[in-house]
Write a protein that holds these residues in place. Structure first.
Motif, PDB file in Angstrom:
ATOM      1  N   ASN A   1      43.729  34.212  32.148  1.00 49.74           N
ATOM      2  CA  ASN A   1      44.070  35.484  32.779  1.00 49.74           C
ATOM      3  C   ASN A   1      43.634  36.714  31.990  1.00 49.74           C
TER       4      ASN A   1
ATOM      5  N   SER B   1      41.098  31.955  39.105  1.00 54.88           N
ATOM      6  CA  SER B   1      42.283  32.697  38.657  1.00 54.88           C
ATOM      7  C   SER B   1      42.092  33.380  37.300  1.00 54.88           C
TER       8      SER B   1
ATOM      9  N   LYS C   1      42.007  36.492  36.436  1.00 55.22           N
ATOM     10  CA  LYS C   1      42.336  37.702  37.175  1.00 55.22           C
ATOM     11  C   LYS C   1      41.922  38.998  36.478  1.00 55.22           C
TER      12      LYS C   1
ATOM     13  N   THR D   1      40.568  38.387  40.985  1.00 56.73           N
ATOM     14  CA  THR D   1      40.901  39.584  41.744  1.00 56.73           C
ATOM     15  C   THR D   1      40.294  40.866  41.178  1.00 56.73           C
TER      16      THR D   1
END
Length: 204
Positions: free
Chosen positions: A124, A148, A150, A176
């Motif tokens: 992350n 993932s 992110k 994201t």
């Protein structure tokens, strides 16, 4: 054109050798970190055989077998043999909290890196990889490689899928913060598996 002999055993326990199986590889980039190729185990590295024997620095590399593991420079390499990857190493990071990671090996103990499946999954804090990061030309599987991640905002221009890539399913799933990729990132015609989640929840 370079030829390499597969040695050791496959998943069925069948011996592989000079008279049984050859891999022909055209190298797309110079080898990096090839001191791990057929030599002694370097400092700060650990090699664990499938039978549980732990070998450390200055020991000779053993003949590789399926499920051997090699830990070095923040990565764990696992010897695999399956339909997608073939016989070779799969690589994953050990610490998932870093913001970047070093170059992975190209060959270890005379065997190629064939899979980056889940290499950085759930890292992350990963923002990007080094600007000179090179994907080994022998890697064929990128399933969920960056899923993932992110915080990842980009990949270096040097990060290119090899011409023999087979799988990129869920490669960038749920990244994201990723809004764009360099135009050097090209999906080769060799890809046979790409799913609806390969780029899901990003580029918005």
């Amino acid at each position: 054109l370079n030829k390499y002999v597969i040695s050791g055993k496959n998943a069925k326990g069948q011996a592989l050798g000079e008279d049984t199986t050859w891999i022909d590889l055209t190298l797309e980039a110079p080898l990096v970190n090839d001191t791990h190729n057929g030599k002694t185990i370097p400092e700060n590295a650990t090699y664990t055989t499938s039978e549980g024997e732990v070998l450390s620095a200055d020991n000779d590399f053993p003949v590789p077998s399926v499920n051997d593991t090699y830990v070095y420079n923040g990565y764990k390499y696992i010897m695999t043999d399956n339909v997608v990857n073939g016989l070779g190493w799969r690589v994953t990071v050990i610490d998932k909290t870093a913001t970047t990671y070093p170059q992975i090996e190209t060959y270890i103990n005379d065997m190629p890196i064939v899979s980056m499946a889940t290499t950085y999954v759930n890292c992350n804090n990963l923002i990007s990889l080094p600007n000179d990061f090179i994907v080994p030309s022998t890697v064929v599987n990128f399933t969920s490689c960056f899923a993932s991640c992110k915080s990842m905002v980009s990949l270096p221009a040097s990060f290119k899928l090899p011409n023999n890539t087979k799988v990129i399913g869920s490669m960038f799933f749920n990244c994201t913060s990723l809004k764009t990729l360099n135009n050097t990132f090209v999906i080769p015609e060799s890809v046979t598996i790409i799913d609806e989640y390969a780029f899901a929840f990003n580029f918005t």
